[in-house]
Design an enzyme around this catalytic site. Structure first.
Site, PDB file in Angstrom:
ATOM      1  N   ASN A 144       0.830  -1.204   0.000  1.00 27.28           N
ATOM      2  CA  ASN A 144       0.000   0.000   0.000  1.00 27.28           C
ATOM      3  C   ASN A 144       0.863   1.252   0.000  1.00 27.28           C
ATOM      4  OD1 ASN A 144      -2.043  -1.815   0.168  1.00 27.28           O
ATOM      5  ND2 ASN A 144      -2.463  -1.492   2.341  1.00 27.28           N
ATOM      6  N   HIS A 169       5.771  -0.707  -2.802  1.00 24.55           N
ATOM      7  CA  HIS A 169       5.257  -0.008  -3.991  1.00 24.55           C
ATOM      8  C   HIS A 169       5.302   1.510  -3.825  1.00 24.55           C
ATOM      9  CE1 HIS A 169       2.911  -3.846  -5.394  1.00 24.55           C
ATOM     10  NE2 HIS A 169       4.206  -3.912  -5.631  1.00 24.55           N
ATOM     11  N   GLY A 217      -5.164  -9.214   3.270  1.00 23.09           N
ATOM     12  CA  GLY A 217      -5.889  -8.294   2.390  1.00 23.09           C
ATOM     13  C   GLY A 217      -5.237  -8.033   1.053  1.00 23.09           C
TER      14      GLY A 217
HETATM   15  C1  BJW Z   1     -10.143  -7.550   2.450  1.00 30.75           C
HETATM   16  C2  BJW Z   1     -11.014  -6.578   2.904  1.00 30.75           C
HETATM   17  C3  BJW Z   1     -11.127  -6.485   4.272  1.00 30.75           C
HETATM   18  C4  BJW Z   1     -11.075  -6.465   0.798  1.00 30.75           C
HETATM   19  N1  BJW Z   1     -10.427  -7.280   5.069  1.00 30.75           N
HETATM   20  N2  BJW Z   1      -9.475  -8.356   3.251  1.00 30.75           N
HETATM   21  C5  BJW Z   1       4.001 -13.051 -14.830  1.00 30.75           C
HETATM   22  C6  BJW Z   1       4.647 -13.637 -13.762  1.00 30.75           C
HETATM   23  C7  BJW Z   1       5.322 -12.862 -12.830  1.00 30.75           C
HETATM   24  C8  BJW Z   1       5.338 -11.475 -12.922  1.00 30.75           C
HETATM   25  C9  BJW Z   1       4.681 -10.902 -13.989  1.00 30.75           C
HETATM   26  C10 BJW Z   1       4.047 -11.666 -14.941  1.00 30.75           C
HETATM   27  N3  BJW Z   1       3.522 -10.839 -15.860  1.00 30.75           N
HETATM   28  C11 BJW Z   1       3.809  -9.562 -15.508  1.00 30.75           C
HETATM   29  C12 BJW Z   1       4.519  -9.594 -14.363  1.00 30.75           C
HETATM   30  C13 BJW Z   1       5.017  -8.451 -13.595  1.00 30.75           C
HETATM   31  C14 BJW Z   1       3.952  -7.586 -12.932  1.00 30.75           C
HETATM   32  C15 BJW Z   1       2.762  -8.427 -12.468  1.00 30.75           C
HETATM   33  O1  BJW Z   1       2.750  -8.988 -11.388  1.00 30.75           O
HETATM   34  N4  BJW Z   1       1.712  -8.501 -13.244  1.00 30.75           N
HETATM   35  C16 BJW Z   1       0.562  -9.321 -12.872  1.00 30.75           C
HETATM   36  C17 BJW Z   1      -0.718  -8.537 -13.101  1.00 30.75           C
HETATM   37  C18 BJW Z   1       0.649 -10.630 -13.595  1.00 30.75           C
HETATM   38  N5  BJW Z   1       4.601  -6.986 -11.776  1.00 30.75           N
HETATM   39  C19 BJW Z   1       5.350  -5.902 -11.901  1.00 30.75           C
HETATM   40  O2  BJW Z   1       5.491  -5.324 -12.969  1.00 30.75           O
HETATM   41  C20 BJW Z   1       6.079  -5.444 -10.672  1.00 30.75           C
HETATM   42  N6  BJW Z   1       7.450  -5.313 -10.954  1.00 30.75           N
HETATM   43  C21 BJW Z   1       8.217  -6.357 -11.297  1.00 30.75           C
HETATM   44  O3  BJW Z   1       7.781  -7.480 -11.403  1.00 30.75           O
HETATM   45  O4  BJW Z   1       9.545  -6.038 -11.490  1.00 30.75           O
HETATM   46  C22 BJW Z   1      10.429  -7.048 -11.999  1.00 30.75           C
HETATM   47  C23 BJW Z   1      10.942  -8.002 -10.963  1.00 30.75           C
HETATM   48  C24 BJW Z   1      11.575  -9.134 -11.381  1.00 30.75           C
HETATM   49  C25 BJW Z   1      12.042 -10.043 -10.462  1.00 30.75           C
HETATM   50  C26 BJW Z   1      11.895  -9.831  -9.120  1.00 30.75           C
HETATM   51  C27 BJW Z   1      11.280  -8.698  -8.710  1.00 30.75           C
HETATM   52  C28 BJW Z   1      10.797  -7.807  -9.631  1.00 30.75           C
HETATM   53  C29 BJW Z   1       5.550  -4.095 -10.206  1.00 30.75           C
HETATM   54  C30 BJW Z   1       4.143  -4.190  -9.715  1.00 30.75           C
HETATM   55  C31 BJW Z   1       3.614  -2.795  -9.378  1.00 30.75           C
HETATM   56  C32 BJW Z   1       2.163  -2.831  -8.923  1.00 30.75           C
HETATM   57  N7  BJW Z   1       1.680  -1.504  -8.846  1.00 30.75           N
HETATM   58  C33 BJW Z   1       0.339  -1.265  -8.326  1.00 30.75           C
HETATM   59  C34 BJW Z   1      -0.032   0.242  -8.530  1.00 30.75           C
HETATM   60  C35 BJW Z   1       0.978   1.214  -7.950  1.00 30.75           C
HETATM   61  C36 BJW Z   1       0.673   1.642  -6.569  1.00 30.75           C
HETATM   62  C37 BJW Z   1      -0.726   2.256  -6.428  1.00 30.75           C
HETATM   63  O5  BJW Z   1      -1.202   2.978  -7.313  1.00 30.75           O
HETATM   64  O6  BJW Z   1      -1.373   2.019  -5.386  1.00 30.75           O
HETATM   65  O7  BJW Z   1       0.273  -1.645  -6.942  1.00 30.75           O
HETATM   66  S1  BJW Z   1      -0.930  -2.269  -9.081  1.00 30.75           S
HETATM   67  C38 BJW Z   1      -1.875  -2.499  -7.624  1.00 30.75           C
HETATM   68  O8  BJW Z   1      -1.892  -3.921  -7.326  1.00 30.75           O
HETATM   69  C39 BJW Z   1      -1.093  -1.807  -6.497  1.00 30.75           C
HETATM   70  C40 BJW Z   1      -1.208  -2.825  -5.402  1.00 30.75           C
HETATM   71  O9  BJW Z   1      -0.186  -2.643  -4.451  1.00 30.75           O
HETATM   72  C41 BJW Z   1      -1.131  -4.144  -6.145  1.00 30.75           C
HETATM   73  C42 BJW Z   1      -1.704  -5.323  -5.391  1.00 30.75           C
HETATM   74  O10 BJW Z   1      -3.065  -5.145  -5.136  1.00 30.75           O
HETATM   75  P1  BJW Z   1      -3.712  -5.699  -3.786  1.00 30.75           P
HETATM   76  O11 BJW Z   1      -3.171  -4.947  -2.636  1.00 30.75           O
HETATM   77  O12 BJW Z   1      -3.571  -7.167  -3.738  1.00 30.75           O
HETATM   78  O13 BJW Z   1      -5.232  -5.272  -3.958  1.00 30.75           O
HETATM   79  P2  BJW Z   1      -6.444  -6.077  -4.652  1.00 30.75           P
HETATM   80  O14 BJW Z   1      -7.524  -5.115  -4.894  1.00 30.75           O
HETATM   81  O15 BJW Z   1      -5.970  -6.863  -5.800  1.00 30.75           O
HETATM   82  O16 BJW Z   1      -6.887  -7.133  -3.544  1.00 30.75           O
HETATM   83  C43 BJW Z   1      -7.514  -6.712  -2.349  1.00 30.75           C
HETATM   84  C44 BJW Z   1      -7.799  -7.934  -1.484  1.00 30.75           C
HETATM   85  O17 BJW Z   1      -8.275  -7.495  -0.232  1.00 30.75           O
HETATM   86  C45 BJW Z   1      -8.861  -8.884  -2.069  1.00 30.75           C
HETATM   87  O18 BJW Z   1      -8.346 -10.210  -2.052  1.00 30.75           O
HETATM   88  C46 BJW Z   1     -10.049  -8.741  -1.112  1.00 30.75           C
HETATM   89  O19 BJW Z   1     -10.757  -9.971  -0.899  1.00 30.75           O
HETATM   90  C47 BJW Z   1      -9.368  -8.303   0.151  1.00 30.75           C
HETATM   91  N8  BJW Z   1     -10.199  -7.485   1.025  1.00 30.75           N
HETATM   92  N9  BJW Z   1     -11.590  -5.941   1.786  1.00 30.75           N
HETATM   93  C48 BJW Z   1      -9.628  -8.228   4.479  1.00 30.75           C
HETATM   94  N10 BJW Z   1     -11.989  -5.565   4.830  1.00 30.75           N
END
Ligand code: BJW
Length: 226
Positions: free
Chosen positions: A90, A107, A173
């Site tokens: 977050n 992030h 979450g």
């Molecule tokens: C509750 C609740 C309550 C609700 N109580 N629970 C294939 C394989 C591997 C990697 C890749 C691939 N293809 C592409 C990639 C890379 C890519 C990626 O992962 N893509 C996927 C979509 C496939 N990743 C990247 O590009 C990352 N960088 C990278 O990989 O660099 C290279 C590297 C290589 C080797 C090692 C390391 C690195 C960068 C990712 C950047 C993500 N950026 C974002 C936006 C920026 C920040 C912002 O604006 O806020 O980050 S995207 C967005 O998603 C944000 C979040 O941090 C992130 C995750 O989301 P999150 O937190 O999981 O939210 P939700 O909405 O998805 O889920 C919420 C959950 O809460 C749900 O499950 C609900 O049930 C729950 N919930 N209410 C408890 N009250």
């Protein structure tokens, strides 16, 4: 081996502070195309749209208050000094405001700005724009200090060290769809850590955990901590 607890949080931990999640129904990605607002290419195409998006989220984060889950995690860190590491995806700063200190915001932070020209980083003004000048080099190449798709998350070396030491990984979450964070459960599990997921419902990653606790973070996390 001394106990070492690593906690990974996602948008769900801040949902009950009034901040929207990304992939739940009606979430942020239902309102915006992620390619437009969360990639370097989107920013290059339309920086004004991206600034508007993060200006609103910065304002919402500033108005939000930490909830009982953020507070319980800060309490756990005080109860077990040196044994708790918090990793958050977050950008909202709510864990810090609740009192967590051993924390990696992988992030980035929406309340910080970074200059794309000289990499200087500073506290963001409430509104960033294409006119904002970098205080270090004077260029108008400022962006929010957050990690977009295709960019390298922050603190990966420190996070890897923490995962290697972990006796327990608790993931709260997050949908488990964005890497590298989505892979932490496998890494820690293979190294022998006990893995726990806390989520409103089952996530895509639930099968990978030793234990899954379903329920709202503001209730389940304090119960797990206390
Ligand atoms: C509750 C609740 C309550 C609700 N109580 N629970 C294939 C394989 C591997 C990697 C890749 C691939 N293809 C592409 C990639 C890379 C890519 C990626 O992962 N893509 C996927 C979509 C496939 N990743 C990247 O590009 C990352 N960088 C990278 O990989 O660099 C290279 C590297 C290589 C080797 C090692 C390391 C690195 C960068 C990712 C950047 C993500 N950026 C974002 C936006 C920026 C920040 C912002 O604006 O806020 O980050 S995207 C967005 O998603 C944000 C979040 O941090 C992130 C995750 O989301 P999150 O937190 O999981 O939210 P939700 O909405 O998805 O889920 C919420 C959950 O809460 C749900 O499950 C609900 O049930 C729950 N919930 N209410 C408890 N009250």
């Amino acid at each position: 081996m001394p106990e070492s607890i690593v906690i990974l949080t996602g948008a769900g931990v801040s949902a009950e502070s009034g901040l929207g999640t990304f992939r739940d129904a009606g979430g942020i990605w239902d309102q915006y195309e992620l390619e437009d607002v969360a990639t370097p290419e989107g920013f290059a195409r339309n920086p004004a749209l991206v600034h508007d998006f993060y200006n609103t989220r910065r304002e919402n984060a500033a108005l939000a208050r930490p909830n009982a889950a953020h507070e319980a995690l800060a309490r756990l860190e005080r109860l077990l000094p040196g044994r708790v590491t918090l990793i958050t995806q977050n950008i909202d700063g709510l864990h810090e405001r609740a009192g967590s200190r051993r924390l990696y915001a992988m992030h980035g932070r929406v309340d910080r700005a970074v200059c794309a020209a000289c990499a200087h980083c500073w506290p963001s003004p409430p509104q960033l724009s294409t006119q904002t000048a970098c205080p270090a080099c004077g260029q108008s190449t400022c962006r929010p200090d957050v990690v977009w798709f295709g960019e390298m998350p922050y603190h990966l070396d420190e996070i890897e060290q923490a995962l290697r030491r972990a006796t327990q990984l608790v993931v709260i979450g997050t949908s488990g769809t964005v890497y590298p964070a989505a892979g932490f459960v496998e890494v820690a599990g293979q190294l022998g850590a006990y893995t726990v997921e806390i989520n409103l419902g089952r996530s895509e990653a639930s099968d990978a955990f030793d234990r899954v606790i379903e329920g709202p973070a503001s209730e389940v996390v304090p119960a797990w901590v206390d």
